[in-house]
Motif scaffolding. Structure first.
Motif, short mmCIF file in Angstrom:
data_model
loop_
_atom_site.label_atom_id
_atom_site.label_comp_id
_atom_site.label_asym_id
_atom_site.label_seq_id
_atom_site.Cartn_x
_atom_site.Cartn_y
_atom_site.Cartn_z
N GLU A 152 0.84 -1.20 0.00
CA GLU A 152 0.00 0.00 0.00
C GLU A 152 0.87 1.25 0.00
OE1 GLU A 152 -3.13 0.23 -0.42
OE2 GLU A 152 -3.88 -1.79 -0.05
N PHE A 153 1.93 1.21 0.79
CA PHE A 153 2.82 2.37 0.87
C PHE A 153 3.51 2.63 -0.46
CE2 PHE A 153 7.06 4.13 1.66
CZ PHE A 153 6.71 5.32 2.28
N LEU A 154 4.02 1.57 -1.08
CA LEU A 154 4.73 1.74 -2.34
C LEU A 154 3.81 2.24 -3.45
CD1 LEU A 154 7.07 -1.39 -2.33
CD2 LEU A 154 7.71 1.00 -1.97
N ALA A 155 2.54 1.90 -3.37
CA ALA A 155 1.58 2.41 -4.35
C ALA A 155 1.46 3.92 -4.25
CB ALA A 155 0.22 1.74 -4.15
N ILE A 156 1.53 4.45 -3.03
CA ILE A 156 1.51 5.90 -2.84
C ILE A 156 2.78 6.53 -3.40
CG2 ILE A 156 1.62 7.73 -1.09
CD1 ILE A 156 -0.27 6.11 0.63
N VAL A 157 3.92 5.90 -3.13
CA VAL A 157 5.19 6.42 -3.63
C VAL A 157 5.19 6.45 -5.16
CG1 VAL A 157 7.69 6.08 -3.68
CG2 VAL A 157 6.41 5.62 -1.57
N THR A 158 4.62 5.43 -5.77
CA THR A 158 4.57 5.35 -7.24
C THR A 158 3.89 6.58 -7.84
OG1 THR A 158 4.57 2.94 -7.22
CG2 THR A 158 3.75 4.00 -9.21
N ASP A 159 2.85 7.05 -7.18
CA ASP A 159 2.12 8.21 -7.69
C ASP A 159 3.00 9.46 -7.74
OD1 ASP A 159 -0.16 6.73 -8.06
OD2 ASP A 159 -1.07 7.32 -6.15
N LEU A 160 4.04 9.50 -6.91
CA LEU A 160 4.93 10.66 -6.87
C LEU A 160 6.13 10.53 -7.78
CD1 LEU A 160 5.24 11.95 -3.18
CD2 LEU A 160 4.44 13.20 -5.17
N VAL A 161 6.74 9.34 -7.83
CA VAL A 161 8.02 9.21 -8.52
C VAL A 161 7.98 8.28 -9.72
CG1 VAL A 161 9.28 9.69 -6.38
CG2 VAL A 161 8.82 7.31 -7.02
N GLY A 162 6.86 7.63 -9.96
CA GLY A 162 6.79 6.70 -11.08
C GLY A 162 7.25 5.31 -10.68
N GLU A 163 6.78 4.32 -11.43
CA GLU A 163 7.04 2.93 -11.06
C GLU A 163 8.52 2.57 -11.09
OE1 GLU A 163 5.38 -1.52 -12.26
OE2 GLU A 163 4.52 0.28 -13.16
N ARG A 164 9.27 3.13 -12.02
CA ARG A 164 10.68 2.78 -12.16
C ARG A 164 11.48 3.14 -10.90
NH1 ARG A 164 15.31 5.33 -14.29
NH2 ARG A 164 14.10 7.22 -14.73
N ASN A 165 11.10 4.21 -10.22
CA ASN A 165 11.85 4.70 -9.06
C ASN A 165 11.18 4.37 -7.72
OD1 ASN A 165 13.94 6.17 -10.55
ND2 ASN A 165 12.24 7.47 -11.22
N THR A 166 10.10 3.61 -7.77
CA THR A 166 9.31 3.39 -6.57
C THR A 166 10.11 2.72 -5.45
OG1 THR A 166 7.19 3.29 -7.71
CG2 THR A 166 7.35 2.13 -5.62
N VAL A 206 9.23 14.52 2.30
CA VAL A 206 8.17 14.52 1.29
C VAL A 206 8.48 15.51 0.18
CG1 VAL A 206 5.72 15.00 0.86
CG2 VAL A 206 6.41 13.70 2.89
N ARG A 207 8.94 16.70 0.56
CA ARG A 207 9.29 17.70 -0.45
C ARG A 207 10.42 17.22 -1.35
NH1 ARG A 207 8.73 21.38 3.84
NH2 ARG A 207 11.00 21.55 4.04
N MET A 208 11.43 16.61 -0.77
CA MET A 208 12.56 16.11 -1.54
C MET A 208 12.12 15.06 -2.55
SD MET A 208 15.43 15.83 1.50
CE MET A 208 16.51 14.81 0.50
N VAL A 209 11.30 14.13 -2.09
CA VAL A 209 10.85 13.05 -2.99
C VAL A 209 9.90 13.59 -4.04
CG1 VAL A 209 9.55 10.88 -3.08
CG2 VAL A 209 11.25 11.24 -1.28
N ALA A 210 9.04 14.52 -3.65
CA ALA A 210 8.12 15.12 -4.63
C ALA A 210 8.92 15.87 -5.71
CB ALA A 210 7.16 16.06 -3.93
N ASP A 211 9.95 16.61 -5.30
CA ASP A 211 10.80 17.31 -6.27
C ASP A 211 11.53 16.33 -7.17
OD1 ASP A 211 10.00 19.68 -5.18
OD2 ASP A 211 11.81 19.99 -3.98
N ALA A 212 12.00 15.23 -6.60
CA ALA A 212 12.70 14.22 -7.40
C ALA A 212 11.74 13.61 -8.42
CB ALA A 212 13.28 13.13 -6.50
N GLY A 213 10.49 13.42 -8.00
CA GLY A 213 9.50 12.84 -8.91
C GLY A 213 9.22 13.75 -10.10
N GLU A 214 9.28 15.05 -9.88
CA GLU A 214 9.01 16.00 -10.96
C GLU A 214 10.13 16.04 -11.99
OE1 GLU A 214 8.34 19.69 -9.02
OE2 GLU A 214 6.39 19.12 -8.20
N THR A 215 11.35 15.65 -11.57
CA THR A 215 12.49 15.72 -12.48
C THR A 215 12.81 14.39 -13.16
OG1 THR A 215 14.04 15.28 -10.67
CG2 THR A 215 13.52 17.59 -11.16
N THR A 216 12.10 13.31 -12.77
CA THR A 216 12.38 12.01 -13.36
C THR A 216 11.46 11.75 -14.55
OG1 THR A 216 10.86 10.97 -11.77
CG2 THR A 216 13.22 11.00 -11.22
#
Length: 216
Positions: A152-166, A206-216
């Motif tokens: 469940e947690f990784l599914a949330i992470v996927t929404d931010l950074v994409g499946e490849r980086n989850t 959260v901010r760091m990961v969200a920013d990383a998701g935007e650049t991947t």
């Protein structure tokens, strides 16, 4: 009229609730089958008909706790009103909250298998039983419950950074949050010296990961 099966289920529920209360009050050392039975108001032999021993009882408590946490994370994940960042922040704060409110339970949730004398020396055979054991095997049930939380947690992470980086960012988030919770629990997150709080650190993650998701 209450059936035998219903009566057994009620007794098991009372025992689990009593064990969880004793764990909160005094840690694993406070949990004995005799004390649990007395607190639950059942016969002296009742705990032994439901659990093979203290370890079996505590494993059942942690399994239920992982299931509750997984339910909370799922509720966050499926809430259409929340942004991906808000869902992630909520999931991390869920873990921090358990550490704050139920520190003994939190330590049990993240207990490393094999750290007690009776668990040492089993190596890969124990891991295999945990991962592949049948339904009803307490150790296997605990691993599956923790795995459900991670899914469940990784599914949330996927929404931010994409499946490849989850998995990479999921591991970073969980290990960082566990470190934050542990530092707070042990009193080493000294706000006078570090001038920060667990909540602020979670927000930064959260901010760091969200920013990383935007650049991947």
């Amino acid at each position: 009229m209450v059936t035998r099966a219903e009566s057994a289920a009620l007794t098991r529920r009372a025992l689990l609730d009593a064990a969880a209360e004793l764990l909160d009050l005094g840690g694993p050392e406070a949990v004995t089958l005799r004390e649990v039975g007395a607190r639950a108001g059942v016969s002296r032999g009742a705990p032994y008909r439901h659990f093979t021993g203290k370890d079996s009882l505590l494993t059942a408590v942690t399994t239920e706790s992982w299931q509750r946490i997984a339910d909370q994370i799922r509720a966050l994940r499926t809430d259409p009103a929340l942004s991906a960042s808000t869902k992630l922040r909520g999931a991390l704060h869920t873990l921090i909250g358990v550490g704050r409110d139920q520190p003994h339970l939190y330590q049990m949730l993240f207990r490393r298998s094999g750290h007690r004398p009776e668990e040492l020396g089993e190596g890969l055979d124990r891991v295999r039983r945990q991962l592949c054991g049948p339904a009803g095997d307490p150790a296997a049930d605990r691993v599956r419950a923790a795995g459900r939380f991670q899914d469940e947690f990784l599914a949330i992470v996927t929404d931010l950074v994409g499946e490849r980086n989850t998995r990479h960012y999921g591991a970073l988030l969980l290990t960082s949050t566990h470190g934050i919770a542990d530092m707070e629990l042990s009193g080493h997150l000294d706000t006078e010296r570090l001038r920060t709080t667990a909540d602020e650190l979670i927000d930064t993650l959260v901010r760091m990961v969200a920013d990383a998701g935007e650049t991947t």
